[in-house]
Enzyme design. Structure first.
Site, PDB file in Angstrom:
ATOM      1  N   LYS A 182      65.577  28.574  21.575  1.00 25.38           N
ATOM      2  CA  LYS A 182      66.687  28.135  22.434  1.00 25.38           C
ATOM      3  C   LYS A 182      67.854  27.679  21.559  1.00 25.38           C
ATOM      4  CE  LYS A 182      64.763  23.487  22.806  1.00 25.38           C
ATOM      5  NZ  LYS A 182      63.941  22.589  23.625  1.00 25.38           N
TER       6      LYS A 182
ATOM      7  N   TYR B 232      91.633   9.349   6.379  1.00 22.55           N
ATOM      8  CA  TYR B 232      92.276   8.682   7.516  1.00 22.55           C
ATOM      9  C   TYR B 232      91.796   7.244   7.641  1.00 22.55           C
ATOM     10  CZ  TYR B 232      93.985  13.202   9.054  1.00 22.55           C
ATOM     11  OH  TYR B 232      94.635  14.404   9.129  1.00 22.55           O
TER      12      TYR B 232
ATOM     13  N   MET C 204      89.315  17.222  10.254  1.00 25.01           N
ATOM     14  CA  MET C 204      89.017  18.404  11.076  1.00 25.01           C
ATOM     15  C   MET C 204      88.541  19.590  10.234  1.00 25.01           C
ATOM     16  SD  MET C 204      91.427  20.237  13.918  1.00 25.01           S
ATOM     17  CE  MET C 204      91.668  18.780  14.906  1.00 25.01           C
TER      18      MET C 204
HETATM   19  C1  PLP Z   1      62.662  22.530  22.871  1.00 23.63           C
HETATM   20  C2  PLP Z   1      61.337  22.560  23.486  1.00 23.63           C
HETATM   21  C3  PLP Z   1      60.189  22.748  22.700  1.00 23.63           C
HETATM   22  C4  PLP Z   1      60.228  22.810  21.195  1.00 23.63           C
HETATM   23  O1  PLP Z   1      60.321  21.495  20.689  1.00 23.63           O
HETATM   24  P1  PLP Z   1      60.332  21.222  19.100  1.00 23.63           P
HETATM   25  O2  PLP Z   1      60.142  19.776  18.986  1.00 23.63           O
HETATM   26  O3  PLP Z   1      61.628  21.705  18.587  1.00 23.63           O
HETATM   27  O4  PLP Z   1      59.190  21.983  18.539  1.00 23.63           O
HETATM   28  C5  PLP Z   1      58.979  22.848  23.342  1.00 23.63           C
HETATM   29  N1  PLP Z   1      58.902  22.756  24.688  1.00 23.63           N
HETATM   30  C6  PLP Z   1      59.969  22.550  25.464  1.00 23.63           C
HETATM   31  C7  PLP Z   1      59.797  22.439  26.937  1.00 23.63           C
HETATM   32  C8  PLP Z   1      61.216  22.428  24.896  1.00 23.63           C
HETATM   33  O5  PLP Z   1      62.282  22.199  25.664  1.00 23.63           O
END
Ligand code: PLP
Length: 386
Positions: free
Chosen positions: A48, A276, A326
């Site tokens: 993801k 800054y 930036m």
């Molecule tokens: C992101 C996610 C994972 C993976 O988690 P990690 O700690 O990065 O291994 C597993 N299950 C769900 C439902 C997630 O949203």
């Protein structure tokens, strides 16, 4: 050394080491409980958020031996299919996904996480004809996270509805999914495992647990008679999910090295300020190096307070000097630096000469976690796979 303000054109980039991702996948597979007949634990590699900022396509190339890939959007699922992934896909939430869209044959074997009654209703009323594909559903237990999923009281009723969908041939399988809230705490992990085991005791179907913190820990997951999938994200990218330990200490290899270049060097006098808001004041005569990367590329602005980077051929560790701007930030190179404009700067990961700067150390310096540093990098920062 000459005093120079020349700006080389090359901007910062993140180098993605695909072999490191494959190494980390193999590391994980070795930790899985051994197979016995009908009892192989399978692994969802979670990709993801653009593979935690590493680039979905780069991760795909490195994760060919995973049993399945997990995503949060239907677009990512379709993208993986169009890139040639034929093994199972896990869509981590059915929220906002029209049930009829799931009938797209291009999705192949899709596992869908159900976290609300309305999603069950959608599946029940979908016009999708039975038998047109391999849609498998996992009922999510809300557990201690409490943000998505079914509470313990509603879980069994929700699961009965999934089983009915299976009996009608609308889905091919109904399973149980739990996501740990505090797996980095061994006591909490044991409690959460027990709560989930009690919840699904006697119910048929496979179960799916795990996350990186649970997989770092000493306890293997107990095998479930209905079959077992584990999910893992962060460890694949080489970062540890346990506070106080780096991925390298666990035997993982960092998959991302964040690189930029020194774009200017200038001497300043003791007492002169840098950045800054007069955020840094030189304690002695020194040289300031300016690095061509800033918060517009995704660096946390607060990195300057305790942050350090590696510079030049010697891969020297130097502190930041003044707030991140930036498109640039400065470092204090000391009174007699050997570095030059154009020299490489490594913000985290592996420097070319072999020295490391663990992303976990950088995350700690800015009060965050590695996953946030990876995923906050912006589209202005190119990813270069090696
Ligand atoms: C992101 C996610 C994972 C993976 O988690 P990690 O700690 O990065 O291994 C597993 N299950 C769900 C439902 C997630 O949203």
């Amino acid at each position: 050394m000459t005093h120079s303000t020349c700006l080389p054109t090359s901007g910062p980039w993140a180098e993605i080491d695909r072999a490191a991702i494959t190494h980390n996948l193999n590391w994980l597979k070795q930790r899985l409980p051994p197979s016995s007949p009908g009892q192989r634990t399978r692994l969802w590699a979670i990709v993801k958020a653009d593979a935690y900022g590493h680039g979905l396509v780069h991760a795909l190339a490195a994760l060919q031996d995973a049993d399945g890939l997990g995503v949060t959007t239907l677009d990512d699922a379709l993208r993986l299919r169009s890139q040639g992934w034929t093994k199972p896909l896990l869509l981590l939430s059915a929220a906002g996904v029209p049930a009829d869209a799931l009938a797209d044959p291009a999705l192949g074997e899709l596992h869908l996480v159900i976290d609300e009654v309305t999603q069950l209703e959608q599946l029940e009323s979908a016009t999708r004809r039975p038998g047109t594909g391999t849609l498998r559903a996992w009922l999510r237990h809300a557990g201690r996270l409490s943000h998505l999923g079914f509470d313990a009281l509603d879980y069994a009723a929700g699961f009965r509805r999934l089983q009915a969908l299976k009996a009608q041939g609308r889905i091919a399988e109904a399973g149980h999914l739990h996501h740990y809230a505090a797996a980095e705490d061994p006591e909490s992990l044991v409690q959460e495992r027990q709560e989930f085991a009690r919840l699904i005791e006697g119910l048929p179907g496979p179960h799916c647990t795990g996350n990186s913190a649970a997989l770092c820990g000493p306890l293997p997951e107990p095998l479930h008679p209905g079959g077992h999938w584990l999910r893992c994200g962060l460890l694949l990218y080489g970062a540890s999910a346990l506070p106080g330990a780096t991925g390298a200490q666990l035997g993982l290899r960092p998959a991302m090295s964040l690189r930029a270049r020194l774009v200017a060097l200038r001497p300043i006098r003791a007492g002169q300020s840098v950045g800054y808001g007069d955020s840094y004041r030189a304690a002695r005569d020194t040289w300031i190096g300016t690095v061509g990367m800033g918060y517009s590329h995704g660096l946390p602005r607060g990195l300057w307070e305790r942050g350090r980077v590696r510079v030049g051929e010697a891969e020297r560790i130097v502190p930041l000097a003044g707030r991140v701007a930036m498109d640039c930030f400065s470092v204090d190179l000391g009174p007699a630096p050997r570095e030059q404009v154009g020299d490489l700067v490594t913000l985290w990961g592996q420097a070319p000469g072999g020295s490391a700067l663990p992303v976990e150390t950088v995350a700690e310096a800015c009060g965050t976690i590695a996953a946030e540093l990876f995923t906050r990098l912006t589209a202005r920062l190119p990813l270069r796979a090696i």
